[in-house]
Structure formats: C-alpha cells, structure tokens
Design a protein around this motif. Structure first.
Motif, PDB file in Angstrom:
ATOM      1  N   VAL A 129       0.865  -1.181   0.000  1.00  0.00           N
ATOM      2  CA  VAL A 129       0.000   0.000   0.000  1.00  0.00           C
ATOM      3  C   VAL A 129       0.899   1.228   0.000  1.00  0.00           C
ATOM      4  CG1 VAL A 129      -1.789   1.266   1.265  1.00  0.00           C
ATOM      5  CG2 VAL A 129      -1.796  -1.247   1.270  1.00  0.00           C
ATOM      6  N   THR A 130       0.565   2.217  -0.807  1.00  0.00           N
ATOM      7  CA  THR A 130       1.356   3.442  -0.894  1.00  0.00           C
ATOM      8  C   THR A 130       1.624   4.012   0.493  1.00  0.00           C
ATOM      9  OG1 THR A 130       0.388   3.925  -3.048  1.00  0.00           O
ATOM     10  CG2 THR A 130       1.415   5.773  -1.887  1.00  0.00           C
ATOM     11  N   ASP A 131       2.860   4.401   0.737  1.00  0.00           N
ATOM     12  CA  ASP A 131       3.336   5.049   1.966  1.00  0.00           C
ATOM     13  C   ASP A 131       3.574   4.087   3.135  1.00  0.00           C
ATOM     14  OD1 ASP A 131       3.348   7.616   0.823  1.00  0.00           O
ATOM     15  OD2 ASP A 131       1.252   7.953   1.363  1.00  0.00           O
ATOM     16  N   ALA A 132       3.206   2.821   2.995  1.00  0.00           N
ATOM     17  CA  ALA A 132       3.340   1.902   4.136  1.00  0.00           C
ATOM     18  C   ALA A 132       4.790   1.725   4.570  1.00  0.00           C
ATOM     19  CB  ALA A 132       2.711   0.553   3.805  1.00  0.00           C
ATOM     20  N   SER A 133       5.708   1.548   3.606  1.00  0.00           N
ATOM     21  CA  SER A 133       7.107   1.344   3.995  1.00  0.00           C
ATOM     22  C   SER A 133       7.710   2.632   4.555  1.00  0.00           C
ATOM     23  CB  SER A 133       7.932   0.835   2.813  1.00  0.00           C
ATOM     24  OG  SER A 133       7.940   1.768   1.753  1.00  0.00           O
ATOM     25  N   LYS A 134       7.271   3.779   4.031  1.00  0.00           N
ATOM     26  CA  LYS A 134       7.767   5.060   4.547  1.00  0.00           C
ATOM     27  C   LYS A 134       7.344   5.254   6.002  1.00  0.00           C
ATOM     28  CE  LYS A 134       7.338   7.257   0.012  1.00  0.00           C
ATOM     29  NZ  LYS A 134       6.615   8.293  -0.755  1.00  0.00           N
ATOM     30  N   VAL A 135       6.102   4.911   6.299  1.00  0.00           N
ATOM     31  CA  VAL A 135       5.605   5.035   7.672  1.00  0.00           C
ATOM     32  C   VAL A 135       6.365   4.074   8.585  1.00  0.00           C
ATOM     33  CG1 VAL A 135       3.584   4.671   9.156  1.00  0.00           C
ATOM     34  CG2 VAL A 135       3.347   5.919   6.998  1.00  0.00           C
ATOM     35  N   ALA A 136       6.674   2.878   8.086  1.00  0.00           N
ATOM     36  CA  ALA A 136       7.455   1.923   8.878  1.00  0.00           C
ATOM     37  C   ALA A 136       8.860   2.454   9.138  1.00  0.00           C
ATOM     38  CB  ALA A 136       7.514   0.569   8.164  1.00  0.00           C
ATOM     39  N   LEU A 137       9.481   3.066   8.125  1.00  0.00           N
ATOM     40  CA  LEU A 137      10.814   3.637   8.306  1.00  0.00           C
ATOM     41  C   LEU A 137      10.786   4.758   9.338  1.00  0.00           C
ATOM     42  CD1 LEU A 137      13.805   3.880   7.551  1.00  0.00           C
ATOM     43  CD2 LEU A 137      13.121   5.365   5.648  1.00  0.00           C
ATOM     44  N   HIS A 138       9.773   5.611   9.268  1.00  0.00           N
ATOM     45  CA  HIS A 138       9.636   6.681  10.266  1.00  0.00           C
ATOM     46  C   HIS A 138       9.498   6.092  11.664  1.00  0.00           C
ATOM     47  CE1 HIS A 138       7.368   9.691  12.658  1.00  0.00           C
ATOM     48  NE2 HIS A 138       8.179  10.532  12.054  1.00  0.00           N
TER      49      HIS A 138
END
Length: 195
Positions: A129-138
C-alpha cells in the motif's frame, strides 16, 4: 543456514551477506557506506501527509518472516531461502527485527534488520500500500531515537533513501561509528512482541 554467531560477527565488523544468482552466499562491506543519520532524518511532505492521516497501525516483530518474504518478491533479489532461514533464526534469537505497517488487519508494508547494541542494520523494505514502507521507516527512526541508538546503516545509497536524508561516508568512518555503537547498552525490544 548461516550460523547466528557468524552473522553477528560479520555485522560487528562492517560485513553482511547477500545471495547471488547462483545461490551462493557472498559477503560485502561497501566503501563508501550508506547511513541515515538519526539526528537529521528527513520527513518528506508525502510522508508527513501519511503520518497525519494515521491510516497505518505499527507493529513490531509480529510478522517477521512475512516481511522477509514480501521483501524477496521482486524480479531481482538477494533474499534467498538460505537468507530467509538464517535471518528468521537470527530473529528467534532476538537479534533481527521487523517494523510493520498494518492496514485493516493486513500487512501493508514494512522493513527488517539487525540490531546490535546501539546500531541497527537495515536490510530491506517493501510496501503493498502506498506510503506503508515510509511510515514503517519513520517508526523505526523514532524507535531508535527513543532507545538511544546511534547508527542506522542502510548499506548502499539509493535515490529513495536520499529523500529521507541518507548519505554516504567512507568505510573507515563507518567503522569508527560502528565501533562506538555496537557496544552501547541499547535494546530494540524489551519483551517478545512488544510494541
């Protein structure tokens, strides 16, 4: 399977394994080495919007092998069955961890890596899902800051990682930072499956 002791020794000495196309395991120590400085982690506008929406639930270590398998699902991958088995074993021994973004009860994205002392070695990330990995990295960076980690290793620099403030440093400087970090008394988790 790569023994736990060998993996930990390698990471402590700036080396990590990857599977080659022929299935052989090769060992790498890039020069320069890519890191994300924890004090200058950059939150791009798209990630800010995603965090504000708050769609994802962050979980720690609830689907480690599923995260690894999802990271391996690409045309070219260095995550072989041997790598998966080795890191699942490392996870069971308390050294490898996953940060997961869940949406509506389904794994939407995440990342995994290895923690030794105050160093976290990021291995791979994925998103469904878009942005999921970015949120996990944050979430990873926030966790590392909160728990006084001092090094976030990303191995190689990619254009995607640059957007978060990743940079390259000479291997000798990396080894200096690594030496100061791996003996710090930091804990990535307190108890199994803590969040």
């Amino acid at each position: 399977m790569i023994p736990v002791e060998l993996l930990l020794h390698a990471y402590r000495h700036a080396v990590f394994p990857m599977a080659m196309e022929n299935g052989e395991i090769a060992w790498f120590s890039p020069d320069p080495r890519a890191i994300i400085p924890l004090d200058t982690f950059h939150v791009p506008h798209g990630l800010k919007r995603a965090l504000k929406r708050g769609r994802f639930e962050i979980r720690i270590n609830t689907a480690f092998e599923a995260v690894m398998q999802a990271c391996a699902l690409r045309e070219e991958t260095w995550i072989s069955d041997v790598i998966v088995a080795s890191y699942v074993n490392l996870h069971l021994e308390g050294h490898a961890h996953s940060v997961e973004a869940w949406l509506d009860g389904k794994l939407a994205g995440g990342l995994y890596g290895v923690a030794i002392g105050g160093a976290f070695f990021g291995e791979s990330m994925f998103h469904e899902v878009t942005d999921a990995s970015k949120v996990a990295l944050h979430a990873l960076v926030e966790r590392l800051r909160h728990r006084n980690f001092t090094l976030l290793d990303t191995q190689w620099l990619t254009p995607h990682l640059v957007t978060f403030g990743a940079t390259e440093i000479p291997r000798l400087e990396y080894q200096r930072q690594l030496g100061r970090s791996v003996d710090k008394p930091c804990q990535f988790v307190d108890l199994p499956n803590d969040s």
